[in-house]
Design an enzyme around this catalytic site. Structure first.
Site, PDB file in Angstrom:
ATOM      1  N   ASP A   1      -7.277  23.652  22.586  1.00  0.00           N
ATOM      2  CA  ASP A   1      -8.043  24.210  21.987  1.00  0.00           C
ATOM      3  C   ASP A   1      -7.305  24.708  20.809  1.00  0.00           C
ATOM      4  O   ASP A   1      -6.461  25.918  20.456  1.00  0.00           O
ATOM      5  CB  ASP A   1      -8.634  25.812  23.150  1.00  0.00           C
ATOM      6  CG  ASP A   1      -9.632  25.536  23.772  1.00  0.00           C
ATOM      7  OD1 ASP A   1     -10.710  25.312  23.662  1.00  0.00           O
ATOM      8  OD2 ASP A   1      -9.019  25.370  25.204  1.00  0.00           O
TER       9      ASP A   1
ATOM     10  N   ASP B   1      -1.402  26.229  19.017  1.00  0.00           N
ATOM     11  CA  ASP B   1      -1.837  27.437  18.067  1.00  0.00           C
ATOM     12  C   ASP B   1      -1.770  29.000  18.536  1.00  0.00           C
ATOM     13  O   ASP B   1      -1.966  29.800  17.663  1.00  0.00           O
ATOM     14  CB  ASP B   1      -3.363  27.047  17.608  1.00  0.00           C
ATOM     15  CG  ASP B   1      -4.767  27.440  18.578  1.00  0.00           C
ATOM     16  OD1 ASP B   1      -4.024  26.948  20.130  1.00  0.00           O
ATOM     17  OD2 ASP B   1      -5.448  27.663  18.780  1.00  0.00           O
TER      18      ASP B   1
ATOM     19  N   ASP C   1      -1.166  21.235  23.084  1.00  0.00           N
ATOM     20  CA  ASP C   1      -1.978  21.803  23.130  1.00  0.00           C
ATOM     21  C   ASP C   1      -3.432  21.937  23.029  1.00  0.00           C
ATOM     22  O   ASP C   1      -3.580  20.569  22.454  1.00  0.00           O
ATOM     23  CB  ASP C   1      -1.538  24.135  22.166  1.00  0.00           C
ATOM     24  CG  ASP C   1      -3.142  25.017  22.584  1.00  0.00           C
ATOM     25  OD1 ASP C   1      -3.474  25.608  23.959  1.00  0.00           O
ATOM     26  OD2 ASP C   1      -3.676  24.829  21.632  1.00  0.00           O
TER      27      ASP C   1
END
Ligand SMILES: O=P(O)(O)OC[C@H]1O[C@H](O[C@H]2O[C@H](CO)[C@@H](O)[C@H](O)[C@H]2O)[C@H](O)[C@@H](O)[C@@H]1O
Length: 386
Positions: free
Chosen positions: A127, A329, A125
């Site tokens: 960000d 996250d 991922d």
């Protein structure tokens, strides 16, 4: 496709061909409601059938609660005794949470043992995983050290970034040509052309050329939503322009409304604004990210499906000798963790500095630990090959 047709649903009049392969990309992909309003000419909006919303809507439907819990608080300077005690409590909670989600760094030996003689595929991922969460989404840069760690990983393992951002934007931020990129939560994938691909190929794929002139497959299952998303993006920009701190991003296949910099007292206003617009677009839905409301098409597609798709494109699916690792996250990464967990086929690693329920198997605290993990993978592979 005639997007301005007078049919009750222009988006559905000429749907893109639907693949019926084992990826599950079948007609259910477009599982949005097919009736329920009429179209304003030339627009993608349904005329409202209900009375205008009351502010109560976003309070009663859980939006506000989800908004409040959507991102862990940043670390604060601890001065008073009471706050120190609270911080200790947080540490205790974190350490007991890590029994369920052990550190991927501390478990590296276990991971590498399992990876022996297997082909690892790495999914990342962006960000909060490769770049730290910052107030301004336009300034979410990854460090040079992280870029170099990702570049090295890609030398040894097929590596893809799967982001909520537009594919172009995430490519601009990462800047590595040796990776595969999936933007808009996997609704825009630039992947490899399969060696074994038959002439007709995948119905949702078109051949394209990447930044380096290489032939690639472009998979965009929500292509027909582009004008609708653009229309909603423009409406959101207009309707939130007086909310201080609000920021709207257009990711082509989805659009995001950030409230990280909006005073909390105005969160109900911004939520209501998004809520009211969504009422006019039954084919769009809301998901929550980290201090961001995301509007996306109601199609059966997510980061988990993107992982499956990429594995298949890389000819790595349904193989016992493949170990996919996904690091992320956010809530949207849970779909990918789930695919790996349910298929018992790899490891999800959650990036979190606070305890939270997840479908991941392991955890790391923050992007700096992600970098350590990526470096450890490369070190291990080099030793293996030596
Ligand atoms: O799937 P991702 O690559 O994790 O993208 C998810 C969203 O990331 C960005 O927003 C988040 O990061 C920003 C920068 O740190 C932060 O300001 C924001 O509060 C976070 O939600 C991006 O701007 C979104 O559009 C993505 O959907």
């Amino acid at each position: 496709m005639d997007l301005k047709s007078n049919h009750s649903s222009p988006v559905l009049t000429d749907p893109i061909p639907i693949n019926k392969s084992r990826l599950g990309i079948h007609s259910n992909l477009l599982s949005y409601p097919q009736s329920g309003g009429s179209l304003s000419p030339g627009k993608y909006k349904m005329t409202p059938r209900k009375k205008p919303a009351k502010l109560d809507d976003v309070r009663s439907n859980g939006w506000l609660d989800a908004m409040k819990s959507s991102s862990p608080p940043r670390k604060k300077l601890i001065k008073g005794f009471n706050i120190e005690v609270a911080a200790d409590d947080i540490d205790i909670a974190y350490h007991s949470w890590m029994i369920k989600y052990p550190s991927a760094l501390k478990s590296f030996e276990q991971i590498s043992k399992h990876a022996k003689n297997k082909k690892i595929a790495v999914f990342l991922d962006y960000d909060g995983t490769l770049s730290p969460i910052v107030d301004d989404p336009d300034r979410a840069f990854m460090s040079d050290a992280m870029r170099s760690a990702v570049r090295n990983v890609a030398k040894y393992f097929p590596t893809a970034i799967i982001s909520g951002r537009s594919r172009d934007k995430v490519y601009e931020l990462v800047g590595l040509t040796e990776l595969f990129y999936a933007g808009s939560h996997g609704m825009d994938i630039m992947g490899p052309v399969k060696h074994t691909e038959s002439d007709d190929g995948h119905p949702n794929c078109v051949r394209s050329i990447d930044q380096e002139g290489k032939e690639v497959n472009l998979f965009q299952p929500a292509r027909e939503f582009i004008p609708m998303i653009d229309e909603v993006f423009r409406t959101l920009v207009e309707n939130t322009k007086d909310i201080k701190g609000a920021k709207v991003e257009n990711h082509k296949f989805c659009t995001s409304v950030h409230y990280r910099n909006v005073e909390e007292k105005n969160w109900p206003v911004i939520a209501q604004c998004v809520h009211d617009i969504l009422k006019d677009y039954p084919r769009l839905r809301l998901t929550h990210g980290r201090k961001v409301l995301e509007v996306r098409p109601v199609i059966d597609w997510n980061k988990g499906k993107a992982v499956e798709f990429l594995l298949e494109s890389l000819e790595l699916s349904d193989r016992d000798d493949v170990l996919p690792i996904y690091i992320g996250d956010d809530k949207t990464d849970e779909d990918a963790f789930k695919v790996l967990k349910e298929g018992n086929m790899g490891y999800g690693i959650l990036v979190s500095s606070v305890p939270k329920e997840s479908n991941a198997i392991f955890s790391v605290r923050d992007p700096s630990e992600v970098k350590k993990f990526l470096k450890a993978l490369v070190r291990w592979k080099r030793l293996e090959e030596a």
